[in-house]
Design a protein around this motif. Structure first.
Motif, PDB file in Angstrom:
ATOM      1  N   GLN A 333       0.837  -1.179   0.000  1.00 22.52           N
ATOM      2  CA  GLN A 333       0.000   0.000   0.000  1.00 22.52           C
ATOM      3  C   GLN A 333       0.887   1.249   0.000  1.00 22.52           C
ATOM      4  O   GLN A 333       2.012   1.227   0.446  1.00 22.52           O
ATOM      5  CB  GLN A 333      -0.843  -0.057   1.270  1.00 22.52           C
ATOM      6  CG  GLN A 333      -1.907   0.998   1.353  1.00 22.52           C
ATOM      7  CD  GLN A 333      -2.870   0.696   2.481  1.00 22.52           C
ATOM      8  OE1 GLN A 333      -3.252  -0.441   2.694  1.00 22.52           O
ATOM      9  NE2 GLN A 333      -3.255   1.715   3.209  1.00 22.52           N
ATOM     10  N   LYS A 336       3.050   6.940   1.901  1.00 23.92           N
ATOM     11  CA  LYS A 336       3.600   8.282   1.967  1.00 23.92           C
ATOM     12  C   LYS A 336       2.469   9.289   1.907  1.00 23.92           C
ATOM     13  O   LYS A 336       1.338   8.959   1.593  1.00 23.92           O
ATOM     14  CB  LYS A 336       4.576   8.499   0.822  1.00 23.92           C
ATOM     15  CG  LYS A 336       4.013   8.219  -0.550  1.00 23.92           C
ATOM     16  CD  LYS A 336       5.107   8.250  -1.604  1.00 23.92           C
ATOM     17  CE  LYS A 336       4.531   7.891  -2.962  1.00 23.92           C
ATOM     18  NZ  LYS A 336       5.551   7.820  -4.003  1.00 23.92           N
ATOM     19  N   THR A 337       2.791  10.509   2.226  1.00 24.66           N
ATOM     20  CA  THR A 337       1.787  11.552   2.173  1.00 24.66           C
ATOM     21  C   THR A 337       2.455  12.810   1.623  1.00 24.66           C
ATOM     22  O   THR A 337       3.651  12.798   1.344  1.00 24.66           O
ATOM     23  CB  THR A 337       1.169  11.779   3.573  1.00 24.66           C
ATOM     24  OG1 THR A 337       0.060  12.649   3.444  1.00 24.66           O
ATOM     25  CG2 THR A 337       2.171  12.362   4.544  1.00 24.66           C
ATOM     26  N   ASN A 385       8.225  11.252  12.430  1.00 25.40           N
ATOM     27  CA  ASN A 385       7.355  10.208  11.919  1.00 25.40           C
ATOM     28  C   ASN A 385       7.402  10.053  10.408  1.00 25.40           C
ATOM     29  O   ASN A 385       6.560   9.394   9.814  1.00 25.40           O
ATOM     30  CB  ASN A 385       5.909  10.324  12.421  1.00 25.40           C
ATOM     31  CG  ASN A 385       5.428  11.747  12.467  1.00 25.40           C
ATOM     32  OD1 ASN A 385       5.962  12.609  11.785  1.00 25.40           O
ATOM     33  ND2 ASN A 385       4.415  11.991  13.257  1.00 25.40           N
TER      34      ASN A 385
ATOM     35  N   GLN B 333      -0.329   8.655  14.913  1.00 23.23           N
ATOM     36  CA  GLN B 333       0.359   9.201  13.759  1.00 23.23           C
ATOM     37  C   GLN B 333      -0.677   9.574  12.687  1.00 23.23           C
ATOM     38  O   GLN B 333      -1.756   8.999  12.636  1.00 23.23           O
ATOM     39  CB  GLN B 333       1.288   8.116  13.225  1.00 23.23           C
ATOM     40  CG  GLN B 333       2.229   8.591  12.161  1.00 23.23           C
ATOM     41  CD  GLN B 333       3.303   7.547  11.886  1.00 23.23           C
ATOM     42  OE1 GLN B 333       3.852   6.967  12.814  1.00 23.23           O
ATOM     43  NE2 GLN B 333       3.588   7.318  10.629  1.00 23.23           N
ATOM     44  N   VAL B 334      -0.319  10.539  11.880  1.00 23.68           N
ATOM     45  CA  VAL B 334      -1.169  10.929  10.754  1.00 23.68           C
ATOM     46  C   VAL B 334      -1.431   9.717   9.869  1.00 23.68           C
ATOM     47  O   VAL B 334      -0.504   9.025   9.472  1.00 23.68           O
ATOM     48  CB  VAL B 334      -0.446  11.998   9.910  1.00 23.68           C
ATOM     49  CG1 VAL B 334      -1.284  12.375   8.691  1.00 23.68           C
ATOM     50  CG2 VAL B 334      -0.136  13.225  10.759  1.00 23.68           C
ATOM     51  N   LYS B 336      -3.391   9.695   6.902  1.00 26.14           N
ATOM     52  CA  LYS B 336      -4.107  10.080   5.689  1.00 26.14           C
ATOM     53  C   LYS B 336      -3.122  10.663   4.704  1.00 26.14           C
ATOM     54  O   LYS B 336      -1.983  10.974   5.039  1.00 26.14           O
ATOM     55  CB  LYS B 336      -5.205  11.080   6.025  1.00 26.14           C
ATOM     56  CG  LYS B 336      -4.725  12.326   6.759  1.00 26.14           C
ATOM     57  CD  LYS B 336      -5.907  13.148   7.242  1.00 26.14           C
ATOM     58  CE  LYS B 336      -5.410  14.332   8.066  1.00 26.14           C
ATOM     59  NZ  LYS B 336      -6.476  15.116   8.655  1.00 26.14           N
ATOM     60  N   THR B 337      -3.569  10.795   3.496  1.00 21.45           N
ATOM     61  CA  THR B 337      -2.721  11.371   2.471  1.00 21.45           C
ATOM     62  C   THR B 337      -3.593  12.264   1.596  1.00 21.45           C
ATOM     63  O   THR B 337      -4.800  12.355   1.819  1.00 21.45           O
ATOM     64  CB  THR B 337      -2.001  10.260   1.665  1.00 21.45           C
ATOM     65  OG1 THR B 337      -1.048  10.868   0.800  1.00 21.45           O
ATOM     66  CG2 THR B 337      -2.987   9.430   0.843  1.00 21.45           C
ATOM     67  N   LEU B 407      -6.422   6.566   5.040  1.00 16.14           N
ATOM     68  CA  LEU B 407      -5.936   5.238   4.678  1.00 16.14           C
ATOM     69  C   LEU B 407      -6.634   4.175   5.515  1.00 16.14           C
ATOM     70  O   LEU B 407      -6.838   4.341   6.712  1.00 16.14           O
ATOM     71  CB  LEU B 407      -4.423   5.168   4.863  1.00 16.14           C
ATOM     72  CG  LEU B 407      -3.644   6.178   4.001  1.00 16.14           C
ATOM     73  CD1 LEU B 407      -2.163   6.139   4.345  1.00 16.14           C
ATOM     74  CD2 LEU B 407      -3.842   5.905   2.519  1.00 16.14           C
TER      75      LEU B 407
END
Lengths: 408, 408
Positions: A333, A336-337, A385, B333-334, B336-337, B407
């Motif tokens: 998957q 990255k963002t 992160n 942690q974030v 999403k993208t 995600l």
């Protein structure tokens, strides 16, 4: 000693992959309740149609759609209610023109019907009459047999890292077990006379082993298994002995430390002391992480990562992990963002720079703030992160620029 | 029966969190090799300085920086090499003006020196003389004691989901065990007369249980533990009995199915048949996922998710998971993208729409393609890796627009 040219990270990965193209990873058949995040080792082909019968996607009345044509709030269609389909039961009723049969969501569409009117658009007058206030078209609110998946469809491809949705899909196909790749076995060796383990007393000049703990967790995170983690002094014989154990019990040996230009660099010599192609890569042009070394000993991969904790994490994520994914043919998957860079940063000429950042959301926008650290910085570790990649042909990054951030 | 207004997803989350604010989650002390992805239940305070002594960040020569001032390729500074610091050893040498001591990366800076010249900028003439070709400033290439972390610094905060870097940081602080929250225990119940388990034969009208497998994996993915997963027919007494078992052995009970407007909706009545506040939320204005129900039975949370597999996954990710994170105070942690939307899509008036998408990278850009499915679509499950949220006051999304993708 052979002379090694420092290679780019892409070249380095290529060299390793080319040399280990035939790396064989065993597979096992396991219960789908235990396959989360494991790598599928077979294509999953459906041997059924899903659904296996025409189903309603709403609570409503199964009818012949033509009976509803022209129906409206003011001029509804009146139909005969001739029965009810029960959830999970075969429907015996047959719908002719003028008929309606109640069907719950998921219920089987009775023979003769081609559509379902939602209950919201129907008034039930009594036990045998309903009024339909809205027209439906043929096929409306019906999921036809095989609409989802047909017999012979490839539903999941070999190499897929299995997520909860995949496991749901496997369940619906009646696959209670699937073939996945075995967890790769790793052997971790932290080298250095200055390294002491976590519960030893720290004397002047010594530092605690950070790398084997971080590497242990990085390996677990990508689904690997750690056979053993050891600390070894800078001594050729002791290191060789430990590497031998690693080769005997694991698929991949990861050393950290001892790959710098220092006087006690034994990693190279130890790798070359085994059967196999020996050292394949010695030095990659990334910052941090230049003194990375990779070799083939007894046909197995040995990575020598830098001793610096941040470097070894970066090299693991940017170099080791992609090699492993490629060797296992993992289709992963997106990890990255994109974020707005919150600082100006010059790159190092001739080197690809991996800069650790921490991501922060402000006013709905994602910002990447650099985490700098001269060396082995705990704060750098615990607050980062992600990382950005600044290529060697770039001058650097500028505040306000949007960049890709690879999540750690 | 109390009348319930359909609430927004935010209101629904608020109601649950308010009612379970005092939910107590036990903690345990475990080895840091086993804390990956666990939730820290204490602030981690450093009780040492890191590093505990001044260290070199390069291989080089420790000197008094003033000795190098003015040095250049053409006019180098000549210094006396008076010794060598060995890795992991206390340095006994003392550097005076005119002196240099060799120090490897990570080695201790000898007394008197304030900087290190990299070996690349030094020529070693013989055993006791070196030439320095580049000036260094005071502090250059030195990591001072406590530069990284000082005694008393909070290094990791309670609520942090521990990643490999954090585990590295814990190792460097000498913390071999830390306090983490226990894994939350879940009990999963799939309800419906039409549901059969994975290895049962499928008769006409029946469908395989997908939800309990997907939910099982979603729970494992967020670090929870599944005590049991069961299929129960649409029968009040049987359902009540199973929920009772769930309440006795778990922290949270998750039901799926049986929450639609159908005739056999027992979820509501079963929740209200226990001690506690009963049903708290009945209906949230999201699509899919409207028939979601949440209640308090014996002081524990019961979620009733829709029976539709895609709906139950969406509701789990968008509703259940944020509630659990809030109750455990997890700083995550974030996840999403951003991606370019590859389709036009109208929203549903008055409802927040959660649209499953698959992410694909083309020419270095990330695109989100919709995955549509009328119901329970396996292909929808197996090819989606995220979702976008279209708010109720939006008209929809347009091709080419950039949106946040959460995600899965």
């Amino acid at each position: 000693m052979k002379f090694f040219k420092v290679v780019s990270i892409e070249e380095g990965r290529e060299i390793v992959i080319k040399n280990f193209r035939d790396y064989k990873i065993d597979t096992e058949n396991i219960d789908i309740l235990n396959v989360l995040d494991r790598i599928l080792a077979e294509d999953i082909v459906s041997d059924i149609c899903v659904p296996e019968f025409d189903r309603s996607s709403v609570d409503g009345y199964a009818i012949k759609s033509r009976d509803s044509h022209g129906a409206s709030e003011t001029i509804p269609s009146m139909l005969n209610l001739i029965g009810e389909v029960k959830m999970g039961e075969d429907s015996k009723a047959e719908v002719n023109f003028g008929d309606a049969v109640y069907v719950p969501t998921g219920g089987m569409i009775p023979k003769g019907a081609d559509s379902v009117v939602m209950i919201e658009h129907v008034e039930r007058l009594d036990d045998s009459n309903i009024m339909v206030y809205k027209p439906v078209s043929s096929g409306e609110n019906v999921i036809f047999k095989g609409d989802d998946t047909k017999n012979g469809d490839v539903v999941l491809e070999k190499g897929k890292k299995l997520n909860p949705q995949d496991i749901g899909a496997l369940a619906s196909l009646g696959k209670s077990k699937v073939k996945v790749y075995n967890k790769l076995k790793f052997y971790i060796i932290s080298t250095g006379d200055e390294i002491v383990d976590i519960d030893e007393k720290i004397e002047k000049g010594k530092i605690r082993d950070i790398n084997s703990y971080a590497l242990y967790s990085l390996i677990k995170k990508i689904g690997g298994e750690v056979v053993e983690k050891k600390i070894v002094k800078d001594n050729f014989d002791m290191l060789k002995e430990e590497v031998q154990k690693g080769l005997d019990t694991s698929d991949i040996v990861i050393m950290s430390g001892g790959s710098s230009v220092g006087t006690r660099d034994f990693t190279h010599d130890v790798i070359n002391s085994f059967e196999g192609k020996g050292v394949l890569v010695h030095g990659i042009s990334i910052k941090p992480g230049k003194p990375t070394i990779v070799g083939d000993a007894n046909g197995k991969i040995i990575f020598g990562l830098p001793g610096h904790p941040v470097s070894s994490i970066v090299v693991f994520k940017a170099f080791v992990e992609p090699i492993i994914k490629k060797l296992m043919n993992i289709k992963d998957q997106v990890n990255k963002t994109r974020a707005i860079i919150d600082f100006n940063f010059r790159s190092s000429p001739g080197k690809t720079t991996y800069q650790m950042v921490s991501l922060e959301e402000r006013d709905g926008k994602l910002y990447a703030t650099p985490r700098f650290g001269k060396s082995g910085m705990i704060t750098l570790l615990s607050s980062s992160n992600g990382y950005i990649v600044i290529h060697s042909d770039e001058e650097g990054v500028y505040k306000g620029e949007e960049r890709e951030v690879y999540l750690l």
